[in-house]
Write a protein that holds these residues in place. Sequence first.
Motif, PDB file in Angstrom:
ATOM      1  N   SER A  90       0.611  10.721 -36.659  1.00  0.00           N
ATOM      2  CA  SER A  90       1.196   9.506 -36.095  1.00  0.00           C
ATOM      3  C   SER A  90       0.593   9.230 -34.729  1.00  0.00           C
ATOM      4  O   SER A  90       0.125  10.144 -34.046  1.00  0.00           O
ATOM      5  CB  SER A  90       2.720   9.624 -35.989  1.00  0.00           C
ATOM      6  OG  SER A  90       3.066  10.650 -35.080  1.00  0.00           O
ATOM      7  N   CYS A  91       0.613   7.965 -34.360  1.00  0.00           N
ATOM      8  CA  CYS A  91       0.080   7.537 -33.071  1.00  0.00           C
ATOM      9  C   CYS A  91       0.870   6.314 -32.626  1.00  0.00           C
ATOM     10  O   CYS A  91       0.959   5.331 -33.362  1.00  0.00           O
ATOM     11  CB  CYS A  91      -1.410   7.209 -33.202  1.00  0.00           C
ATOM     12  SG  CYS A  91      -2.162   6.625 -31.670  1.00  0.00           S
ATOM     13  N   PHE A  92       1.470   6.395 -31.437  1.00  0.00           N
ATOM     14  CA  PHE A  92       2.256   5.286 -30.892  1.00  0.00           C
ATOM     15  C   PHE A  92       1.771   4.953 -29.499  1.00  0.00           C
ATOM     16  O   PHE A  92       1.669   5.842 -28.655  1.00  0.00           O
ATOM     17  CB  PHE A  92       3.746   5.644 -30.825  1.00  0.00           C
ATOM     18  CG  PHE A  92       4.343   5.993 -32.156  1.00  0.00           C
ATOM     19  CD1 PHE A  92       4.600   5.020 -33.102  1.00  0.00           C
ATOM     20  CD2 PHE A  92       4.640   7.302 -32.470  1.00  0.00           C
ATOM     21  CE1 PHE A  92       5.142   5.346 -34.329  1.00  0.00           C
ATOM     22  CE2 PHE A  92       5.189   7.641 -33.693  1.00  0.00           C
ATOM     23  CZ  PHE A  92       5.439   6.657 -34.619  1.00  0.00           C
ATOM     24  N   GLU A  93       1.504   3.674 -29.274  1.00  0.00           N
ATOM     25  CA  GLU A  93       1.137   3.223 -27.939  1.00  0.00           C
ATOM     26  C   GLU A  93       2.399   2.752 -27.241  1.00  0.00           C
ATOM     27  O   GLU A  93       3.158   1.951 -27.775  1.00  0.00           O
ATOM     28  CB  GLU A  93       0.128   2.077 -28.023  1.00  0.00           C
ATOM     29  CG  GLU A  93      -1.214   2.488 -28.596  1.00  0.00           C
ATOM     30  CD  GLU A  93      -2.198   1.346 -28.607  1.00  0.00           C
ATOM     31  OE1 GLU A  93      -2.416   0.742 -27.534  1.00  0.00           O
ATOM     32  OE2 GLU A  93      -2.720   1.052 -29.689  1.00  0.00           O
ATOM     33  N   GLY A  94       2.612   3.277 -26.049  1.00  0.00           N
ATOM     34  CA  GLY A  94       3.777   2.907 -25.277  1.00  0.00           C
ATOM     35  C   GLY A  94       3.410   1.993 -24.121  1.00  0.00           C
ATOM     36  O   GLY A  94       2.261   1.571 -23.965  1.00  0.00           O
ATOM     37  N   ALA A  95       4.392   1.698 -23.316  1.00  0.00           N
ATOM     38  CA  ALA A  95       4.191   0.834 -22.155  1.00  0.00           C
ATOM     39  C   ALA A  95       3.389   1.572 -21.083  1.00  0.00           C
ATOM     40  O   ALA A  95       3.479   2.793 -20.954  1.00  0.00           O
ATOM     41  CB  ALA A  95       5.539   0.398 -21.594  1.00  0.00           C
ATOM     42  N   GLY A  96       2.594   0.818 -20.347  1.00  0.00           N
ATOM     43  CA  GLY A  96       1.868   1.399 -19.221  1.00  0.00           C
ATOM     44  C   GLY A  96       0.684   2.254 -19.613  1.00  0.00           C
ATOM     45  O   GLY A  96       0.259   3.108 -18.845  1.00  0.00           O
ATOM     46  N   GLY A  97       0.157   2.074 -20.800  1.00  0.00           N
ATOM     47  CA  GLY A  97      -1.012   2.841 -21.213  1.00  0.00           C
ATOM     48  C   GLY A  97      -0.718   4.244 -21.695  1.00  0.00           C
ATOM     49  O   GLY A  97      -1.617   5.075 -21.767  1.00  0.00           O
ATOM     50  N   THR A  98       0.530   4.525 -22.043  1.00  0.00           N
ATOM     51  CA  THR A  98       0.853   5.850 -22.581  1.00  0.00           C
ATOM     52  C   THR A  98       0.660   5.854 -24.094  1.00  0.00           C
ATOM     53  O   THR A  98       0.828   4.833 -24.760  1.00  0.00           O
ATOM     54  CB  THR A  98       2.303   6.265 -22.256  1.00  0.00           C
ATOM     55  OG1 THR A  98       3.189   5.339 -22.869  1.00  0.00           O
ATOM     56  CG2 THR A  98       2.532   6.323 -20.762  1.00  0.00           C
ATOM     57  N   VAL A  99       0.299   6.997 -24.606  1.00  0.00           N
ATOM     58  CA  VAL A  99       0.088   7.163 -26.042  1.00  0.00           C
ATOM     59  C   VAL A  99       0.716   8.485 -26.465  1.00  0.00           C
ATOM     60  O   VAL A  99       0.574   9.502 -25.783  1.00  0.00           O
ATOM     61  CB  VAL A  99      -1.419   7.172 -26.387  1.00  0.00           C
ATOM     62  CG1 VAL A  99      -1.625   7.389 -27.877  1.00  0.00           C
ATOM     63  CG2 VAL A  99      -2.092   5.902 -25.940  1.00  0.00           C
ATOM     64  N   GLN A 100       1.439   8.454 -27.596  1.00  0.00           N
ATOM     65  CA  GLN A 100       2.035   9.668 -28.146  1.00  0.00           C
ATOM     66  C   GLN A 100       1.426   9.907 -29.516  1.00  0.00           C
ATOM     67  O   GLN A 100       1.393   9.000 -30.357  1.00  0.00           O
ATOM     68  CB  GLN A 100       3.548   9.539 -28.260  1.00  0.00           C
ATOM     69  CG  GLN A 100       4.207  10.790 -28.778  1.00  0.00           C
ATOM     70  CD  GLN A 100       5.723  10.697 -28.730  1.00  0.00           C
ATOM     71  OE1 GLN A 100       6.287   9.750 -28.204  1.00  0.00           O
ATOM     72  NE2 GLN A 100       6.374  11.691 -29.286  1.00  0.00           N
ATOM     73  N   VAL A 101       0.917  11.129 -29.743  1.00  0.00           N
ATOM     74  CA  VAL A 101       0.281  11.464 -31.016  1.00  0.00           C
ATOM     75  C   VAL A 101       0.899  12.722 -31.608  1.00  0.00           C
ATOM     76  O   VAL A 101       1.473  13.542 -30.883  1.00  0.00           O
ATOM     77  CB  VAL A 101      -1.248  11.666 -30.862  1.00  0.00           C
ATOM     78  CG1 VAL A 101      -1.918  10.410 -30.369  1.00  0.00           C
ATOM     79  CG2 VAL A 101      -1.570  12.821 -29.968  1.00  0.00           C
ATOM     80  N   ARG A 102       0.760  12.836 -32.915  1.00  0.00           N
ATOM     81  CA  ARG A 102       1.204  14.035 -33.631  1.00  0.00           C
ATOM     82  C   ARG A 102       0.086  14.422 -34.580  1.00  0.00           C
ATOM     83  O   ARG A 102      -0.403  13.584 -35.338  1.00  0.00           O
ATOM     84  CB  ARG A 102       2.489  13.755 -34.391  1.00  0.00           C
ATOM     85  CG  ARG A 102       3.078  14.986 -35.023  1.00  0.00           C
ATOM     86  CD  ARG A 102       4.515  14.757 -35.445  1.00  0.00           C
ATOM     87  NE  ARG A 102       5.012  15.998 -35.979  1.00  0.00           N
ATOM     88  CZ  ARG A 102       5.542  16.121 -37.180  1.00  0.00           C
ATOM     89  NH1 ARG A 102       5.685  15.076 -37.950  1.00  0.00           N
ATOM     90  NH2 ARG A 102       5.947  17.292 -37.605  1.00  0.00           N
ATOM     91  N   THR A 103      -0.313  15.685 -34.548  1.00  0.00           N
ATOM     92  CA  THR A 103      -1.418  16.166 -35.369  1.00  0.00           C
ATOM     93  C   THR A 103      -0.968  17.317 -36.255  1.00  0.00           C
ATOM     94  O   THR A 103       0.047  17.960 -35.986  1.00  0.00           O
ATOM     95  CB  THR A 103      -2.595  16.650 -34.500  1.00  0.00           C
ATOM     96  OG1 THR A 103      -2.153  17.729 -33.681  1.00  0.00           O
ATOM     97  CG2 THR A 103      -3.151  15.540 -33.640  1.00  0.00           C
ATOM     98  N   GLU A 104      -1.756  17.562 -37.308  1.00  0.00           N
ATOM     99  CA  GLU A 104      -1.529  18.695 -38.200  1.00  0.00           C
ATOM    100  C   GLU A 104      -2.886  19.312 -38.507  1.00  0.00           C
ATOM    101  O   GLU A 104      -3.829  18.599 -38.851  1.00  0.00           O
ATOM    102  CB  GLU A 104      -0.864  18.225 -39.484  1.00  0.00           C
ATOM    103  CG  GLU A 104      -0.644  19.325 -40.502  1.00  0.00           C
ATOM    104  CD  GLU A 104       0.008  18.805 -41.766  1.00  0.00           C
ATOM    105  OE1 GLU A 104       1.245  18.884 -41.845  1.00  0.00           O
ATOM    106  OE2 GLU A 104      -0.721  18.308 -42.636  1.00  0.00           O
ATOM    107  N   LEU A 105      -2.970  20.629 -38.371  1.00  0.00           N
ATOM    108  CA  LEU A 105      -4.232  21.299 -38.683  1.00  0.00           C
ATOM    109  C   LEU A 105      -4.535  21.166 -40.167  1.00  0.00           C
ATOM    110  O   LEU A 105      -3.633  21.211 -41.002  1.00  0.00           O
ATOM    111  CB  LEU A 105      -4.174  22.774 -38.299  1.00  0.00           C
ATOM    112  CG  LEU A 105      -4.230  23.098 -36.814  1.00  0.00           C
ATOM    113  CD1 LEU A 105      -4.267  24.596 -36.616  1.00  0.00           C
ATOM    114  CD2 LEU A 105      -5.415  22.456 -36.141  1.00  0.00           C
TER     115      LEU A 105
END
Length: 124
Positions: A90-105
Amino acid sequence: MNRQRSPGITRGQLQRGSGTVLALVLGLVVIMASALIVLLGQSAAMASRAAAAADLAALAAADAARGITPGEPCAVAGEVAGRNNAALLSCFEGAGGTVQVRTELQVRTFLGAATGQARAGPPP
């Protein structure tokens, strides 16, 4: 109650071989404990790799979101995650240039897949 023994068999003869069985059981316990320690160590290493992939992907995506590097943030995050043998869940762009990601090997272990989550953005 007295146990009836066959004539001519002593108490020591009844217990003959019990030490071998005890040694085998003790050896099995040591092997199982060693296997458990190896599995837990492998899980810890995989979790660390997944977290590092998420951190790197989030930092790269945050740079793209702020315009420091070219590209769409989530596409950049997916590319960086792939370079670290991880898939972007998953990848979410937030306010102010923040980004939250979730990865799986991409490499799965006996205990399952390792995942990592990270958030990055401009300094405060």
